[in-house]
Design a protein around this motif. Sequence first.
Motif, PDB file in Angstrom:
ATOM      1  N   SER A 168     -21.739  -7.952  -9.345  1.00  0.00           N
ATOM      2  CA  SER A 168     -22.815  -7.022  -9.686  1.00  0.00           C
ATOM      3  C   SER A 168     -23.419  -7.287 -11.060  1.00  0.00           C
ATOM      4  O   SER A 168     -24.644  -7.316 -11.214  1.00  0.00           O
ATOM      5  CB  SER A 168     -22.295  -5.581  -9.612  1.00  0.00           C
ATOM      6  OG  SER A 168     -23.322  -4.660  -9.907  1.00  0.00           O
ATOM      7  N   GLN A 169     -22.576  -7.498 -12.066  1.00  0.00           N
ATOM      8  CA  GLN A 169     -23.075  -7.710 -13.417  1.00  0.00           C
ATOM      9  C   GLN A 169     -23.914  -8.979 -13.497  1.00  0.00           C
ATOM     10  O   GLN A 169     -24.962  -9.017 -14.148  1.00  0.00           O
ATOM     11  CB  GLN A 169     -21.909  -7.798 -14.413  1.00  0.00           C
ATOM     12  CG  GLN A 169     -22.318  -8.046 -15.856  1.00  0.00           C
ATOM     13  CD  GLN A 169     -23.153  -6.910 -16.417  1.00  0.00           C
ATOM     14  OE1 GLN A 169     -23.026  -5.763 -15.965  1.00  0.00           O
ATOM     15  NE2 GLN A 169     -24.003  -7.220 -17.370  1.00  0.00           N
ATOM     16  N   LYS A 170     -23.482 -10.016 -12.817  1.00  0.00           N
ATOM     17  CA  LYS A 170     -24.246 -11.266 -12.820  1.00  0.00           C
ATOM     18  C   LYS A 170     -25.580 -11.092 -12.097  1.00  0.00           C
ATOM     19  O   LYS A 170     -26.601 -11.635 -12.520  1.00  0.00           O
ATOM     20  CB  LYS A 170     -23.420 -12.373 -12.163  1.00  0.00           C
ATOM     21  CG  LYS A 170     -24.067 -13.746 -12.265  1.00  0.00           C
ATOM     22  CD  LYS A 170     -23.158 -14.838 -11.714  1.00  0.00           C
ATOM     23  CE  LYS A 170     -23.846 -16.188 -11.744  1.00  0.00           C
ATOM     24  NZ  LYS A 170     -22.972 -17.269 -11.212  1.00  0.00           N
ATOM     25  N   LEU A 171     -25.575 -10.320 -11.018  1.00  0.00           N
ATOM     26  CA  LEU A 171     -26.820 -10.058 -10.298  1.00  0.00           C
ATOM     27  C   LEU A 171     -27.846  -9.368 -11.200  1.00  0.00           C
ATOM     28  O   LEU A 171     -29.033  -9.705 -11.187  1.00  0.00           O
ATOM     29  CB  LEU A 171     -26.553  -9.192  -9.065  1.00  0.00           C
ATOM     30  CG  LEU A 171     -26.022  -9.911  -7.823  1.00  0.00           C
ATOM     31  CD1 LEU A 171     -25.566  -8.898  -6.777  1.00  0.00           C
ATOM     32  CD2 LEU A 171     -27.092 -10.844  -7.242  1.00  0.00           C
ATOM     33  N   LYS A 172     -27.388  -8.407 -11.996  1.00  0.00           N
ATOM     34  CA  LYS A 172     -28.297  -7.700 -12.902  1.00  0.00           C
ATOM     35  C   LYS A 172     -28.897  -8.650 -13.928  1.00  0.00           C
ATOM     36  O   LYS A 172     -30.092  -8.583 -14.235  1.00  0.00           O
ATOM     37  CB  LYS A 172     -27.552  -6.561 -13.589  1.00  0.00           C
ATOM     38  CG  LYS A 172     -27.146  -5.429 -12.652  1.00  0.00           C
ATOM     39  CD  LYS A 172     -26.220  -4.433 -13.314  1.00  0.00           C
ATOM     40  CE  LYS A 172     -26.919  -3.676 -14.415  1.00  0.00           C
ATOM     41  NZ  LYS A 172     -26.031  -2.625 -14.991  1.00  0.00           N
ATOM     42  N   LEU A 173     -28.085  -9.556 -14.454  1.00  0.00           N
ATOM     43  CA  LEU A 173     -28.581 -10.511 -15.443  1.00  0.00           C
ATOM     44  C   LEU A 173     -29.518 -11.539 -14.815  1.00  0.00           C
ATOM     45  O   LEU A 173     -30.470 -11.993 -15.450  1.00  0.00           O
ATOM     46  CB  LEU A 173     -27.402 -11.211 -16.128  1.00  0.00           C
ATOM     47  CG  LEU A 173     -26.593 -10.332 -17.080  1.00  0.00           C
ATOM     48  CD1 LEU A 173     -25.329 -11.047 -17.526  1.00  0.00           C
ATOM     49  CD2 LEU A 173     -27.431  -9.943 -18.297  1.00  0.00           C
ATOM     50  N   ILE A 174     -29.244 -11.910 -13.569  1.00  0.00           N
ATOM     51  CA  ILE A 174     -30.164 -12.813 -12.856  1.00  0.00           C
ATOM     52  C   ILE A 174     -31.535 -12.154 -12.724  1.00  0.00           C
ATOM     53  O   ILE A 174     -32.578 -12.775 -12.973  1.00  0.00           O
ATOM     54  CB  ILE A 174     -29.603 -13.166 -11.463  1.00  0.00           C
ATOM     55  CG1 ILE A 174     -28.380 -14.082 -11.601  1.00  0.00           C
ATOM     56  CG2 ILE A 174     -30.673 -13.848 -10.602  1.00  0.00           C
ATOM     57  CD1 ILE A 174     -27.633 -14.306 -10.291  1.00  0.00           C
ATOM     58  N   LEU A 175     -31.540 -10.881 -12.346  1.00  0.00           N
ATOM     59  CA  LEU A 175     -32.799 -10.147 -12.189  1.00  0.00           C
ATOM     60  C   LEU A 175     -33.542 -10.031 -13.524  1.00  0.00           C
ATOM     61  O   LEU A 175     -34.752 -10.252 -13.597  1.00  0.00           O
ATOM     62  CB  LEU A 175     -32.519  -8.768 -11.608  1.00  0.00           C
ATOM     63  CG  LEU A 175     -32.109  -8.738 -10.136  1.00  0.00           C
ATOM     64  CD1 LEU A 175     -31.403  -7.433  -9.794  1.00  0.00           C
ATOM     65  CD2 LEU A 175     -33.333  -8.942  -9.240  1.00  0.00           C
ATOM     66  N   ASP A 176     -32.809  -9.693 -14.585  1.00  0.00           N
ATOM     67  CA  ASP A 176     -33.427  -9.575 -15.906  1.00  0.00           C
ATOM     68  C   ASP A 176     -34.055 -10.897 -16.350  1.00  0.00           C
ATOM     69  O   ASP A 176     -35.188 -10.923 -16.843  1.00  0.00           O
ATOM     70  CB  ASP A 176     -32.382  -9.151 -16.947  1.00  0.00           C
ATOM     71  CG  ASP A 176     -32.062  -7.667 -16.880  1.00  0.00           C
ATOM     72  OD1 ASP A 176     -32.782  -6.933 -16.168  1.00  0.00           O
ATOM     73  OD2 ASP A 176     -31.091  -7.231 -17.528  1.00  0.00           O
ATOM     74  N   SER A 177     -33.304 -11.983 -16.191  1.00  0.00           N
ATOM     75  CA  SER A 177     -33.798 -13.287 -16.626  1.00  0.00           C
ATOM     76  C   SER A 177     -35.006 -13.726 -15.802  1.00  0.00           C
ATOM     77  O   SER A 177     -35.990 -14.226 -16.344  1.00  0.00           O
ATOM     78  CB  SER A 177     -32.679 -14.331 -16.532  1.00  0.00           C
ATOM     79  OG  SER A 177     -31.622 -14.018 -17.398  1.00  0.00           O
ATOM     80  N   LEU A 178     -34.922 -13.537 -14.494  1.00  0.00           N
ATOM     81  CA  LEU A 178     -36.050 -13.897 -13.640  1.00  0.00           C
ATOM     82  C   LEU A 178     -37.290 -13.101 -14.025  1.00  0.00           C
ATOM     83  O   LEU A 178     -38.407 -13.641 -14.058  1.00  0.00           O
ATOM     84  CB  LEU A 178     -35.688 -13.637 -12.169  1.00  0.00           C
ATOM     85  CG  LEU A 178     -36.792 -13.918 -11.145  1.00  0.00           C
ATOM     86  CD1 LEU A 178     -37.237 -15.372 -11.198  1.00  0.00           C
ATOM     87  CD2 LEU A 178     -36.308 -13.557  -9.733  1.00  0.00           C
ATOM     88  N   ALA A 179     -37.107 -11.825 -14.345  1.00  0.00           N
ATOM     89  CA  ALA A 179     -38.240 -10.964 -14.698  1.00  0.00           C
ATOM     90  C   ALA A 179     -38.918 -11.430 -15.987  1.00  0.00           C
ATOM     91  O   ALA A 179     -40.143 -11.604 -16.033  1.00  0.00           O
ATOM     92  CB  ALA A 179     -37.780  -9.513 -14.835  1.00  0.00           C
ATOM     93  N   ILE A 180     -38.145 -11.638 -17.055  1.00  0.00           N
ATOM     94  CA  ILE A 180     -38.759 -11.982 -18.339  1.00  0.00           C
ATOM     95  C   ILE A 180     -39.303 -13.406 -18.336  1.00  0.00           C
ATOM     96  O   ILE A 180     -40.336 -13.691 -18.945  1.00  0.00           O
ATOM     97  CB  ILE A 180     -37.757 -11.763 -19.503  1.00  0.00           C
ATOM     98  CG1 ILE A 180     -38.508 -11.738 -20.837  1.00  0.00           C
ATOM     99  CG2 ILE A 180     -36.667 -12.796 -19.501  1.00  0.00           C
ATOM    100  CD1 ILE A 180     -39.507 -10.604 -20.976  1.00  0.00           C
ATOM    101  N   ILE A 181     -38.615 -14.321 -17.630  1.00  0.00           N
ATOM    102  CA  ILE A 181     -39.110 -15.698 -17.544  1.00  0.00           C
ATOM    103  C   ILE A 181     -40.439 -15.734 -16.789  1.00  0.00           C
ATOM    104  O   ILE A 181     -41.361 -16.457 -17.158  1.00  0.00           O
ATOM    105  CB  ILE A 181     -38.059 -16.594 -16.861  1.00  0.00           C
ATOM    106  CG1 ILE A 181     -36.884 -16.827 -17.824  1.00  0.00           C
ATOM    107  CG2 ILE A 181     -38.666 -17.918 -16.422  1.00  0.00           C
ATOM    108  CD1 ILE A 181     -35.679 -17.483 -17.180  1.00  0.00           C
TER     109      ILE A 181
END
Length: 415
Positions: A168-181
């Motif tokens: 779950s924690q990694k999924l949240k960071l994947i989403l955050d990174s994809l969003a800002i990139i």
Amino acid sequence: MAQTRRVLVKMRNPHIQTHISAAVAFDFKGFESCAKLNSLIQDGKKKTEFLSRYRDSKSASAQLGSKRLNHFLEQLYEKRGSVREAALSSIILSYSLGYQYQFSEKNFTELLYQCLKSFKRDSIKESCLALEVLGLLAITIGCGEKSRELYKETAPVLSEALNTESQSQKLKLILDSLAIITFVGGNELEETERSMQSMWDFMHSRPDFKEAQSEAIFCWSLLLSSMDSWTLSYKHWRGVIPFFKKLLESDNESIVKGATQALALIFEQGCLEKFEGDTSAMEEMDVEKIVEDGHIPEISVKIGKQRLKVNTLPHQIQLNFVKRLLGSGFIVHMRENELLHDVFKFKPEKKQLGRNLYVAERDEVSVNLFVPHVRSEDSFQRIHKSHNSIFVKARTQIRNKHRDIKGEEQGCFRD
């Protein structure tokens, strides 16, 4: 684009917390081991005071300067995972203490591909740290060719990972990174919508990940906030309003908050027919929590002696997202990061030069001088262009004054 975290005491990523001692220990003489530093800052209060002194000290920028950052970058090639993790933590810390544009610009390609390697490793800890660095790299490098490369190399990898990752924690960071990139580097409409589609598919296909689902909603809203609604495709987003309306019944507070914000944003952007035109959802939701009396309550953030004021919902969504990603590094970036200056229309004040309240951009001297009628060319040259002429002396004084002021200004910025 309307276009275009942080290893501190209070951290979103629990994986970073265990490495803060190692990260800081690299940069302080007198501490022979991480254990000694750990004992010094074993409780939250001491850790806060310690990092505060470190962040504010004049030597902080030097200690985490380009040489140290290059050292951490080299350590990303080490075989031992613990060394790579500590190096990633140190890089994140440096981004929180300062605006590391020159390092990011110079080492962009190397940093990008080493982080992608770390992201693909089996270690959840290393993978999460790499995702944080990628997000910080996007904010720091700003718009341009490098942000385009960052988007093209990472967006497909991150989108694919949303279908396979189970932590779950990694999924949240994947989403955050994809969003800002995507927010920074996805310049084309199709690119932004492609990332939004990946988040949308994740919301539907993996509803059991409640925390990650709410993160996906906030990330989706961030990208929508950067677009004009009339440019959106009719075929992609039909059914959005009924979907978010249903999520208002969730027992997860974060999901309800995200869905409410997304619906309010859709309502403000207009073109409801592109989202299936179910305007009844707007009547039933509590929009007044966000939109009061037809306007958005202003958010004011203190940046040094200035205040950043945000009074539109799209900009508030962007502000909250960036603040969450940067953590305590937000103030530093708002002072120096041109990308954020452009996004939030913020113009930071320059340092005052000593006791001067301002420096004139141009000086003019008016001299009343009686000059008799000059008949000969030689006389004209002597009065107006001679080194002893009052006109030439006045001009020289002005130039000397500007030279002195420029020297003081540069010395002030170095201090």
